[in-house]
Motif scaffolding. Structure first.
Motif, mmCIF file in Angstrom:
data_model
loop_
_atom_site.group_PDB
_atom_site.id
_atom_site.type_symbol
_atom_site.label_atom_id
_atom_site.label_comp_id
_atom_site.label_asym_id
_atom_site.label_seq_id
_atom_site.Cartn_x
_atom_site.Cartn_y
_atom_site.Cartn_z
ATOM 1 N N LYS A 102 0.831 -1.201 0.000
ATOM 2 C CA LYS A 102 0.000 0.000 0.000
ATOM 3 C C LYS A 102 0.868 1.255 0.000
ATOM 4 O O LYS A 102 0.609 2.194 -0.757
ATOM 5 N N HIS B 158 3.919 1.536 -1.071
ATOM 6 C CA HIS B 158 4.585 1.628 -2.372
ATOM 7 C C HIS B 158 3.644 2.219 -3.422
ATOM 8 O O HIS B 158 4.026 3.103 -4.194
ATOM 9 N N MET B 159 2.397 1.737 -3.450
ATOM 10 C CA MET B 159 1.436 2.239 -4.428
ATOM 11 C C MET B 159 1.107 3.712 -4.187
ATOM 12 O O MET B 159 0.956 4.483 -5.135
ATOM 13 N N GLU B 160 1.028 4.120 -2.924
ATOM 14 C CA GLU B 160 0.779 5.531 -2.614
ATOM 15 C C GLU B 160 1.956 6.391 -3.054
ATOM 16 O O GLU B 160 1.771 7.489 -3.586
ATOM 17 N N MET C 121 4.044 5.669 -5.504
ATOM 18 C CA MET C 121 4.041 5.688 -6.971
ATOM 19 C C MET C 121 2.993 6.668 -7.499
ATOM 20 O O MET C 121 3.210 7.327 -8.514
ATOM 21 N N ALA C 122 1.863 6.770 -6.813
ATOM 22 C CA ALA C 122 0.810 7.690 -7.244
ATOM 23 C C ALA C 122 1.249 9.147 -7.105
ATOM 24 O O ALA C 122 0.829 10.004 -7.884
ATOM 25 N N LYS C 123 2.102 9.436 -6.128
ATOM 26 C CA LYS C 123 2.586 10.802 -5.911
ATOM 27 C C LYS C 123 3.765 11.159 -6.817
ATOM 28 O O LYS C 123 4.067 12.330 -6.981
ATOM 29 N N LYS C 124 4.406 10.152 -7.386
ATOM 30 C CA LYS C 124 5.597 10.356 -8.202
ATOM 31 C C LYS C 124 5.224 11.027 -9.527
ATOM 32 O O LYS C 124 4.181 10.754 -10.113
ATOM 33 N N ASN C 125 6.086 11.923 -9.996
ATOM 34 C CA ASN C 125 5.858 12.569 -11.286
ATOM 35 C C ASN C 125 5.929 11.533 -12.400
ATOM 36 O O ASN C 125 6.790 10.655 -12.379
ATOM 37 N N PRO C 126 5.039 11.626 -13.394
ATOM 38 C CA PRO C 126 5.061 10.644 -14.480
ATOM 39 C C PRO C 126 6.323 10.790 -15.339
ATOM 40 O O PRO C 126 6.923 11.865 -15.410
ATOM 41 N N GLU D 271 5.552 9.118 -20.875
ATOM 42 C CA GLU D 271 4.376 8.350 -20.514
ATOM 43 C C GLU D 271 3.185 8.662 -21.416
ATOM 44 O O GLU D 271 2.409 7.786 -21.779
ATOM 45 N N LYS E 80 -0.022 6.255 -23.673
ATOM 46 C CA LYS E 80 -1.425 6.283 -23.262
ATOM 47 C C LYS E 80 -2.330 5.975 -24.447
ATOM 48 O O LYS E 80 -2.039 6.320 -25.581
#
Length: 92
Positions: free
Chosen positions: A67, A69-71, A73-78, A82, A86
């Protein structure tokens, strides 16, 4: 207290032996633990313990790490590229 016509609610609890699904150790699910699970935590009467305490702790720790780690990754700049990957960006 929830009552089901199909399952008899126990009037008392007895210690129950079980084997841990992860490590295979022989464990005891105490009457006190059962009472807490069924009456306080409102666990389903058709459930019982299947993991020993150390394996439960290890599984919970692993879930917490995933959890976190996923949080992160969600805050990390793309990644700058990327948008290229898409859906809809590449014309077929």
């Amino acid at each position: 207290m929830h009552h089901s016509y199909y399952i008899d609610i126990p009037l008392y609890y007895l210690d129950r032996e079980f084997q841990c699904k992860d490590c295979g150790s022989d464990e005891v699910w105490t009457a006190k633990q059962q009472k807490w699970w069924y009456e306080i935590a409102k666990g389903d009467f058709e459930t019982s313990a299947v993991h020993c305490r150390p394996c439960r702790k290890k599984r919970n720790q692993s879930k917490a790490e995933q959890k976190a780690h996923m949080e992160a990754m969600a805050k990390k700049n793309p990644h700058p590229n990327e948008a290229f990957f898409k859906k809809g960006f590449i014309k077929e």
